[in-house]
Design a protein around this motif. Structure first.
Motif, short mmCIF file in Angstrom:
data_model
loop_
_atom_site.label_atom_id
_atom_site.label_comp_id
_atom_site.label_asym_id
_atom_site.label_seq_id
_atom_site.Cartn_x
_atom_site.Cartn_y
_atom_site.Cartn_z
N LYS A 1 0.83 -1.20 0.00
CA LYS A 1 0.00 0.00 0.00
C LYS A 1 0.87 1.25 0.00
O LYS A 1 0.63 2.18 -0.76
N ASN B 1 -1.79 7.23 -1.30
CA ASN B 1 -2.81 8.26 -1.06
C ASN B 1 -4.20 7.68 -0.80
O ASN B 1 -5.13 8.43 -0.50
N ALA B 2 -4.35 6.39 -0.91
CA ALA B 2 -5.66 5.76 -0.64
C ALA B 2 -5.94 5.79 0.86
O ALA B 2 -5.04 5.97 1.68
N SER B 3 -7.19 5.58 1.20
CA SER B 3 -7.56 5.60 2.62
C SER B 3 -6.80 4.51 3.38
O SER B 3 -6.45 3.48 2.84
N LEU C 1 -4.33 -0.65 -12.85
CA LEU C 1 -3.69 -0.45 -11.55
C LEU C 1 -3.10 -1.76 -11.04
O LEU C 1 -1.98 -1.79 -10.53
N VAL D 1 -0.21 2.63 -3.50
CA VAL D 1 -1.46 3.39 -3.34
C VAL D 1 -1.42 4.19 -2.03
O VAL D 1 -2.33 4.14 -1.22
N ALA E 1 -6.07 -2.62 -5.10
CA ALA E 1 -6.58 -1.85 -6.24
C ALA E 1 -8.01 -1.39 -5.98
O ALA E 1 -8.42 -0.34 -6.45
N HIS E 2 -8.74 -2.16 -5.18
CA HIS E 2 -10.11 -1.75 -4.84
C HIS E 2 -10.14 -0.52 -3.94
O HIS E 2 -11.19 0.12 -3.82
N LEU E 3 -9.04 -0.16 -3.32
CA LEU E 3 -9.00 1.09 -2.55
C LEU E 3 -9.17 2.30 -3.47
O LEU E 3 -9.71 3.33 -3.07
N LYS E 4 -8.70 2.16 -4.70
CA LYS E 4 -8.80 3.26 -5.67
C LYS E 4 -9.97 3.07 -6.64
O LYS E 4 -10.63 4.03 -7.01
N GLU E 5 -10.16 1.85 -7.09
CA GLU E 5 -11.20 1.54 -8.07
C GLU E 5 -12.12 0.47 -7.50
O GLU E 5 -11.69 -0.64 -7.25
N LYS E 6 -13.38 0.80 -7.29
CA LYS E 6 -14.32 -0.14 -6.69
C LYS E 6 -14.77 -1.22 -7.67
O LYS E 6 -15.01 -2.36 -7.29
#
Length: 164
Positions: free
Chosen positions: A55, A61-63, A138, A59, A124-129
């Motif tokens: 992460k 910057n993701a939550s 991604l 990613v 990848a689901h953190l950015k794209e659901k």
């Protein structure tokens, strides 16, 4: 030989080739020669550290993640090898968000490459659901061999079922 239930949707010619290898009893040998080593990520704590490393690298910057753990309720038969849940709650006057990634317990005994593939998928689901083009781009950014690893992991699942 059992049908290749985890390979539904692949072209018939590929399925015939894989079925022939499986019928000859060579699928397990091929998989163990390609992926000889298991990983040592056995605890939930080490899994969290492993996932957080990816992460932070890809990613950032993701939550943030509140939990990452192996979950024995994840089952390939029902189609879940991992899940990413996002829950928002109001606590006092603030909105609190929790992100959890659950990985199927069977990945404790999988080759590290398959664990990495499922981790990349869930991150990848953190950015794209949705499973759309941006999602798979991604995934391929984080793991260039993503699609091959997904296919090989599906072969491994079929082989595991044959052994049971």
């Amino acid at each position: 030989m059992k049908p290749l239930k985890y390979l539904q949707g692949y072209p018939p010619d590929i399925l015939r080739q894989i079925q022939a290898i499986a019928d000859q009893g060579k699928l397990g040998r091929w998989l163990t020669s390609k992926y000889p080593d298991r990983h040592d990520i056995q605890s939930d704590k080490s899994l969290y550290q492993y996932v957080d490393g990816y992460k932070q690298r890809y990613v950032r910057n993701a939550s943030s993640l509140s939990k990452v753990y192996y979950d024995n309720k994840q089952n390939p038969i029902t189609g879940t090898l991992g899940t990413n849940t996002f829950v928002s709650r109001v606590q006092g006057g603030k909105l609190k968000a929790n992100n959890e990634i659950r990985i199927a317990t069977l990945f404790r005994e999988a080759p590290e490459a398959f664990l990495r593939m499922i981790v990349v998928h869930e991150l990848a689901h953190l950015k794209e659901k949705e499973h759309n083009k941006a999602f798979y781009q991604l995934c391929c950014h984080m793991e260039p061999d993503y699609h091959q690893l997904e296919f090989d992991m599906r072969l491994w699942l079929n082989w595991r079922d044959q052994q049971a």
